[in-house]
Design an enzyme around this catalytic site. Sequence first.
Site, short mmCIF file in Angstrom:
data_model
loop_
_atom_site.label_atom_id
_atom_site.label_comp_id
_atom_site.label_asym_id
_atom_site.label_seq_id
_atom_site.Cartn_x
_atom_site.Cartn_y
_atom_site.Cartn_z
N ASP A 37 -56.34 -42.13 -27.69
CA ASP A 37 -55.40 -42.42 -26.62
C ASP A 37 -54.41 -41.29 -26.36
O ASP A 37 -53.42 -41.46 -25.66
CB ASP A 37 -54.64 -43.72 -26.90
CG ASP A 37 -53.92 -43.68 -28.25
OD1 ASP A 37 -54.02 -42.67 -28.95
OD2 ASP A 37 -53.27 -44.68 -28.60
N GLY A 38 -54.66 -40.13 -26.95
CA GLY A 38 -53.91 -38.94 -26.58
C GLY A 38 -52.56 -38.76 -27.23
O GLY A 38 -51.77 -37.93 -26.78
N HIS A 43 -44.31 -36.77 3.18
CA HIS A 43 -45.58 -36.39 3.79
C HIS A 43 -46.04 -35.04 3.24
O HIS A 43 -46.70 -34.28 3.94
CB HIS A 43 -45.45 -36.31 5.31
CG HIS A 43 -44.97 -37.56 5.95
ND1 HIS A 43 -43.67 -37.73 6.39
CD2 HIS A 43 -45.61 -38.73 6.19
CE1 HIS A 43 -43.54 -38.94 6.91
NE2 HIS A 43 -44.70 -39.57 6.80
#
Length: 594
Positions: A420-421, A226
Amino acid sequence: MGVQTKHFLNSPGSLVLESLEGLCAVNPQLSLDSANKVVHLTEQDKSKVALICGGGSGHEPSHAGFVGQGMLTAAVCGNVFASPGPNQVRRGIELTDNDKGTLIIVKNYTGDVLNFGLAKEQYAAQHATKAEHVKFLVVGDDVAVGKTQGSIVGRRGLAGTVLVYKIAGALAREGASLDKVYEVAEFVANNIATVGVGLEHCHVPGTASGEGHLKNTEIEIGMGIHNEPGAQRVSPVPSLHELVAQLLDLLLSTTDSERSFLPVNGQDDEVVLLVNNLGGLSELELGGIVREVEKSLGGRSIRVQRVLAGTFMTSLNMPGFSLTLLLLPKNSSKEYSADVILRLLDASTSAPGWKWHSASPPSTLTATQQAKPAPPLKAGQSTTLRVADPKALTAVIERVCAALNQNEAEITRMDTIAGDGDCGLTLQNGANGVLQQLRDGNVSGNDVVGSLIVMSEVAAEKMGGTSGALFSIFFSALAQGLTTAASGSGTATAQHWAQALSLALQKLYTYTRARPPSRTLVDPLAAFVTALEGDASDVGSAVQKAAQAAEHTRDVEARAGRSAYVEGNLLKRERVPDPGAWGIKVILEAVAST
């Protein structure tokens, strides 16, 4: 590092309900009480024990994704990271009312325990004759918080909880009594341990965008699901091998009085391993983690009987993972022996969130036997072709490789916009591969053709993809061209190189439709080769023309290569040059500067 704060949704307030509706569309065996956000089996076998779970949303596929035959009967869902209210839970109990009884399983979080517990007590008060037909089990498997610190609240419930769901659900499906289902579920809950690690926290839809919690050099061990802070931050980011060792120490310690949760003895211990994606981890990394953990457990003489890997309990889009170990019982005389636990774990289920796993232990990892690599191919000629100054060629190669390493980040940045890096990394891999061959003596100025063939092999193996193929073809064709151009000569001249480069370019054209101007690496390469055809001795001028062509790709419409798939206005707006063309520019300028 930054937190991913963008989401696909209609509105934050409608997301949970719409997600549950989507889940029911995936599995028609499920029904949804929309008002109370309760997902339950449409056709429940009333002669079997029912299992109810739930909690805040944002942990998908937990909890609703585990509702199915052979697992959970119903899941009660709250808002993101918020426990459902007691009225919702009570509705879940009513929907799953049966002849055999109901087991409620919740993670150890205060809100879940209080609201589910209150619902149980309210139900018992309203149905006095069924008060003993509902049992309550709290699961806490987190080892990040020490026993002293957690002496009152206990351990948090994490991904190990899904193993309790699965084993208890399978036993209930077999027709076991409520007491027996509870007993086995409690055993599992008491013998699981989990620890998580994240590269960054997650972002809750609808909340304000914030800065990253962790630096680029940090990871956090013991993060909750959380967004609770972890037990410790580690910097710099350790290797996976080092990280897994740390995590297993937390899970398996018998000497740390604060975290000695599993009664392992290091001799005949058998475990189930669960590697859980916390939401934002790639499958590629997850596979590497599985391999590392399984191997490390073997090194600690702990036998892994089952491996489960995938997305079981997330923290929205958190880039991280958790490891869970279920210690199997050693006393085979008990009704819940190791064989029984494994049989229940392996039992089939229709729950859409449950991931496939092999009903057998992992195979022993062995190194694949490989034949020795073939020696570098040699040109079919009696005299080895060399250059006039082999040391100068070595210096050129080293300079080119250094330049590609230095420019990796910038070329990669360009490719994140125009491709595409991976262009910078691809060129860097090729450069480092060539450097290694140079150190090993397989590339030298004393055998130019053989060296080019080696470089062709490096491009194909180390670079891969489209760029690797193009470079590999070009180097192979260049070797062929030199063999032809310098036939009968022992030393390659500038004129030989110009003729060979021209032939290599033509060979390349047979495998790609790119022609200048096309916004690809062909643009500067063709400019360089064409200039040398006019004057083989003026390398500097040819490099200048190549650099100009690379710069010009900023304004060229993409007609080939990956940029052809990128939205045109983005390229015009960013005016980023083609990454492959820029790589050629870097290479040629390094050649000219040596």
